[in-house]
Design an enzyme around this catalytic site. Structure first.
Site: not given
Ligand code: TYM
Length: 336
Positions: A120, A202, A205
């Protein structure tokens, strides 16, 4: 059943989901499907982890609507808020409070090894905030407050669960028996659903490519279109194999939604092309999700009813969370 089992209290389960955007088929197969099943047998607590969502930037109005929407999806899935505790994380202040006690017992080095933090912070280099770094400690607090035996999650959360276990063991060794050390509960099929456009990644969203993920609330047409466009390979044989990650992902999805084994799926599509198979996967997924969407459309209309339920959920959760939190405070040496 022996007498011991009749009298034993049901084991406890806890899990949470972030309200960051639309929930996906990955969330459903990796975690939510198990939440629904586990409520029959266990004493379950489920939360919308809204505090976690602001570790990346959120537009306030969108965040608010996503929190409602995520809570409503949990109900639409069939999670019963009377039988279980279903609440919104920020409504129970013990989560952030316990996370401070845990932070002071967690090492900088162990947090630096978390792969989600690395991913992230690489994705949002302009916003590598302290919350993003200490995220797994808040997650450990979410878990440990409710003393669960099992935490149903997808494979991507395994590392976070391991750190929660380490923190619990360390805290217990130092201050006495306070926390239950939980076990991860990861499904055999569906623990890691991959992107439909890049099966090395993966399904998420937060992926900018809308064709790479299926939302629980997508329409049948959208679902079928996304599966038709799913990336596969050129040999046109429906078989699970390491060098066929796209088709293997579709087999996993089909097997998880139909409860058929991989061998059964391979047999069913022997001699058939990818076109037929992709259509079958799209239809099976759409048929599974359609009743959820239908219930969701009803539930989300009544904000007042939702509010009553999430407030009751927060009260039930706080009753449990307070006990654990104050026990931990006392053991650490605070004056109560
Ligand atoms: P989150 O919100 O990203 O995802 C919710 C759940 O969905 C699973 N999942 C998947 N499973 C299979 N394939 C995928 N592609 C996929 N994408 C997501 C996740 O593993 C997860 O179980 N940190 C957590 C939320 C959290 C939490 C907790 C979980 C906060 N506190 C305490 C358990 C216990 C998260 O970001 O999940």
């Amino acid at each position: 059943m022996c007498e011991e089992n009749i009298n034993a209290a049901p084991k406890r389960v806890l899990s949470c989901i972030q309200p960051s955007g639309m929930l996906t088929l990955g969330n459903y197969l990796g975690a939510l499907k198990n939440w629904v099943a586990m409520q029959e047998e266990f004493d379950c607590t489920f939360a919308v982890a809204d505090l976690h969502a602001i570790t990346v930037r959120q537009e306030p109005a969108a965040l608010r609507s996503q929190i409602y929407s995520t809570y409503a999806i949990l109900l639409a899935l069939g999670i019963d808020p009377e039988k279980n505790t279903v609440f919104i994380q920020s409504h129970v202040p013990e989560h952030t409070a316990l996370s401070w006690l845990l932070s002071c017992n967690t090492q900088f080095g162990e947090m630096s090894r978390m792969t989600q933090f690395k991913d992230k912070s690489a994705k949002h280099p302009e916003n590598v905030n302290v919350g993003l770094f200490s995220y797994p400690v808040l997650m450990a607090a979410d878990i440990l407050l409710y003393k669960p035996d099992f935490v149903p999650v997808g494979a991507d959360q395994k590392q976070h669960l391991e750190i929660a276990r380490d923190i619990a063991i360390r805290f217990n060794n130092k201050y006495g028996d306070i926390f239950t050390v939980p076990e991860p509960y990861i499904p055999k099929a569906g623990a890691r659903i991959m992107s439909l456009q890049d099966p090395a990644k993966k399904m998420s969203k937060s992926d900018d490519n809308q064709n790479s993920w299926v939302a629980i609330l997508d329409s049948k047409d959208d679902i079928i279109r996304k599966f038709k466009r799913a990336v596969t390979d050129s040999d046109a044989v429906v078989r699970m194999a390491d060098d066929k990650p796209g088709i293997s992902n579709l087999i996993t999805i089909y097997s998880a939604v139909t409860d058929k084994t991989v061998a059964e799926v391979e047999r069913e599509f022997e001699g058939k092309g990818y076109g037929d198979f992709k259509l079958a996967v799209g239809e099976a997924v759409a048929d599974t999700l359609a009743p959820i969407k239908q219930r969701y459309d009803e539930i989300i209309k009544d904000k007042k009813a939702l509010e009553t339920l999430y407030k009751e959920g927060a009260q039930k959760a706080e009753y449990v969370a307070r006990k654990t939190y104050f026990k931990a405070m006392k053991k650490v040496g605070f004056v109560l």
